[in-house]
Motif scaffolding. Structure first.
Motif, PDB file in Angstrom:
ATOM      1  N   LEU A 181       0.822  -1.202   0.000  1.00  0.00           N
ATOM      2  CA  LEU A 181       0.000   0.000   0.000  1.00  0.00           C
ATOM      3  C   LEU A 181       0.860   1.258   0.000  1.00  0.00           C
ATOM      4  O   LEU A 181       0.485   2.280  -0.603  1.00  0.00           O
ATOM      5  CB  LEU A 181      -0.952  -0.005   1.194  1.00  0.00           C
ATOM      6  CG  LEU A 181      -2.106  -1.019   1.117  1.00  0.00           C
ATOM      7  CD1 LEU A 181      -2.900  -1.031   2.411  1.00  0.00           C
ATOM      8  CD2 LEU A 181      -3.019  -0.722  -0.067  1.00  0.00           C
ATOM      9  N   GLU A 182       2.019   1.208   0.659  1.00  0.00           N
ATOM     10  CA  GLU A 182       2.937   2.344   0.604  1.00  0.00           C
ATOM     11  C   GLU A 182       3.399   2.600  -0.823  1.00  0.00           C
ATOM     12  O   GLU A 182       3.489   3.753  -1.265  1.00  0.00           O
ATOM     13  CB  GLU A 182       4.152   2.086   1.508  1.00  0.00           C
ATOM     14  CG  GLU A 182       3.877   2.232   2.995  1.00  0.00           C
ATOM     15  CD  GLU A 182       5.107   1.951   3.842  1.00  0.00           C
ATOM     16  OE1 GLU A 182       6.215   1.823   3.264  1.00  0.00           O
ATOM     17  OE2 GLU A 182       4.969   1.849   5.070  1.00  0.00           O
ATOM     18  N   ASN A 185       0.551   4.137  -2.753  1.00  0.00           N
ATOM     19  CA  ASN A 185       0.391   5.540  -2.382  1.00  0.00           C
ATOM     20  C   ASN A 185       1.404   6.421  -3.096  1.00  0.00           C
ATOM     21  O   ASN A 185       1.069   7.518  -3.567  1.00  0.00           O
ATOM     22  CB  ASN A 185       0.524   5.698  -0.866  1.00  0.00           C
ATOM     23  CG  ASN A 185       0.133   7.081  -0.395  1.00  0.00           C
ATOM     24  OD1 ASN A 185      -0.995   7.515  -0.557  1.00  0.00           O
ATOM     25  ND2 ASN A 185       1.092   7.801   0.181  1.00  0.00           N
ATOM     26  N   ARG A 186       2.650   5.949  -3.189  1.00  0.00           N
ATOM     27  CA  ARG A 186       3.689   6.724  -3.892  1.00  0.00           C
ATOM     28  C   ARG A 186       3.337   6.876  -5.370  1.00  0.00           C
ATOM     29  O   ARG A 186       3.496   7.968  -5.946  1.00  0.00           O
ATOM     30  CB  ARG A 186       5.052   6.050  -3.741  1.00  0.00           C
ATOM     31  CG  ARG A 186       5.701   6.244  -2.386  1.00  0.00           C
ATOM     32  CD  ARG A 186       7.184   5.920  -2.429  1.00  0.00           C
ATOM     33  NE  ARG A 186       7.436   4.546  -2.844  1.00  0.00           N
ATOM     34  CZ  ARG A 186       7.484   3.513  -2.011  1.00  0.00           C
ATOM     35  NH1 ARG A 186       7.276   3.710  -0.706  1.00  0.00           N
ATOM     36  NH2 ARG A 186       7.727   2.306  -2.460  1.00  0.00           N
ATOM     37  N   SER A 189       0.431   9.313  -5.811  1.00  0.00           N
ATOM     38  CA  SER A 189       0.737  10.692  -5.419  1.00  0.00           C
ATOM     39  C   SER A 189       1.700  11.386  -6.368  1.00  0.00           C
ATOM     40  O   SER A 189       1.910  12.596  -6.259  1.00  0.00           O
ATOM     41  CB  SER A 189       1.329  10.705  -3.998  1.00  0.00           C
ATOM     42  OG  SER A 189       0.437  10.143  -3.066  1.00  0.00           O
ATOM     43  N   LEU A 207      -6.777   3.944   0.871  1.00  0.00           N
ATOM     44  CA  LEU A 207      -5.883   5.042   1.242  1.00  0.00           C
ATOM     45  C   LEU A 207      -6.560   6.387   0.987  1.00  0.00           C
ATOM     46  O   LEU A 207      -7.434   6.502   0.115  1.00  0.00           O
ATOM     47  CB  LEU A 207      -4.591   4.956   0.420  1.00  0.00           C
ATOM     48  CG  LEU A 207      -3.778   3.662   0.570  1.00  0.00           C
ATOM     49  CD1 LEU A 207      -2.711   3.591  -0.523  1.00  0.00           C
ATOM     50  CD2 LEU A 207      -3.140   3.590   1.946  1.00  0.00           C
ATOM     51  N   VAL A 209      -5.622   8.791  -0.683  1.00  0.00           N
ATOM     52  CA  VAL A 209      -5.431   9.268  -2.057  1.00  0.00           C
ATOM     53  C   VAL A 209      -6.586   8.837  -2.964  1.00  0.00           C
ATOM     54  O   VAL A 209      -6.830   9.446  -4.011  1.00  0.00           O
ATOM     55  CB  VAL A 209      -4.077   8.775  -2.612  1.00  0.00           C
ATOM     56  CG1 VAL A 209      -4.120   7.290  -2.940  1.00  0.00           C
ATOM     57  CG2 VAL A 209      -3.647   9.587  -3.816  1.00  0.00           C
ATOM     58  N   ARG A 252      -8.122   6.343   6.749  1.00  0.00           N
ATOM     59  CA  ARG A 252      -8.607   5.087   6.186  1.00  0.00           C
ATOM     60  C   ARG A 252      -9.787   4.574   7.004  1.00  0.00           C
ATOM     61  O   ARG A 252      -9.750   4.599   8.235  1.00  0.00           O
ATOM     62  CB  ARG A 252      -7.477   4.043   6.161  1.00  0.00           C
ATOM     63  CG  ARG A 252      -6.383   4.398   5.183  1.00  0.00           C
ATOM     64  CD  ARG A 252      -5.076   3.669   5.463  1.00  0.00           C
ATOM     65  NE  ARG A 252      -5.185   2.214   5.353  1.00  0.00           N
ATOM     66  CZ  ARG A 252      -4.141   1.391   5.498  1.00  0.00           C
ATOM     67  NH1 ARG A 252      -2.929   1.887   5.755  1.00  0.00           N
ATOM     68  NH2 ARG A 252      -4.306   0.086   5.402  1.00  0.00           N
TER      69      ARG A 252
END
Length: 258
Positions: A181-182, A185-186, A189, A207, A209, A252
């Protein structure tokens, strides 16, 4: 506009799998497609990728209107798809680097000679997704989480306009899920991010985002709109048919039965 679905219905073996789907997704938006098992999520993804054509209604994906222009391969090259079904198609002897490179040709396996530019891009994606340390390992030796990262890298290789992540954390433990998930997210974004559709039935994966959500239930749109509005206790209780509480942690939603 990335997606424009008007009154889309799909009948299969005499049964309506999708009914009167209306959905608009604009460039730069990130959406969650949320529904329980059997809601019709896979059928809807098949329509978006032109694997199935609707029985009724109008579909336009990335400016291509179904029935008006040639689709299939040309359209799919602009869509990055990460799904469990795709994961089973790769040769276990291919390494992570080769699988990511194959995304430049939209092929299952690497049969063409990549350019130096393609190799550089693949190496960059390996590093960005935390895959570089196992770039030369065979696919069959990778963990589920490592495989999902590689498939996301493959999907990004062709710089798609639309990235579809279909239940990408299935089979992952808590730590592997959060690491994936990180990475998502990157990607979401970044200034040059593709439009992303994240498909799930786990609310806690959503997330911040992903600011928009479409709820799918029994082949119909139950609700769509801002994620913060959709995941209200009233709407979620109606959706599940039971009373639930919705808590928010770090942007979340977490759903619990009352």
């Amino acid at each position: 506009m990335v997606l424009n679905l008007k009154n889309v219905s799909l009948k299969r073996s005499g049964n309506w799998i999708l009914r009167d789907i209306n959905w608009n997704v604009n460039q730069g938006e990130h959406w969650v497609l949320f529904g329980l098992n059997g809601a019709g999520k896979t059928a809807l993804l098949n329509v978006l990728n032109a694997y199935e054509y609707p029985t009724k209604g109008n579909v336009t994906v990335l400016g291509k209107e179904f029935g008006k222009v040639p689709l299939a391969e040309n359209l799919r090259k602009k869509i990055g798809l990460v799904s469990a079904s795709l994961q089973q198609k790769f040769h276990p002897g291919d390494n992570a680097f080769e699988i990511i490179l194959s995304g430049a040709f939209a092929s299952i396996g690497l049969y063409e000679t990549p350019t130096d530019e393609m190799r550089d891009k693949a190496i960059s994606l390996l590093k960005e997704l935390g895959c570089f340390e196992y770039a030369n390992r065979n696919y069959e030796t990778l963990s589920q989480g490592e495989r999902q990262r590689v498939l996301i890298g493959r999907a990004l290789m062709a710089e798609p306009d639309l990235l579809i992540l279909d239940e990408p954390t299935n089979g992952l433990d808590f730590l592997a899920r959060e690491q994936l998930l990180e990475s998502v997210n990157r990607i979401a974004s970044a200034s040059n991010a593709p439009t992303i559709i994240y498909v799930t039935h786990h609310a806690e994966e959503i997330l911040p985002v992903f600011q928009n959500t479409l709820l799918l239930k029994k082949g119909k749109v139950f609700a769509s709109g801002r994620t913060t509005d959709i995941f209200s206790e009233r709407l979620m209780s109606e959706f599940f048919g039971i009373n639930v509480s919705v808590l928010w942690s770090q942007g979340r939603p977490i759903i619990m039965k009352n």
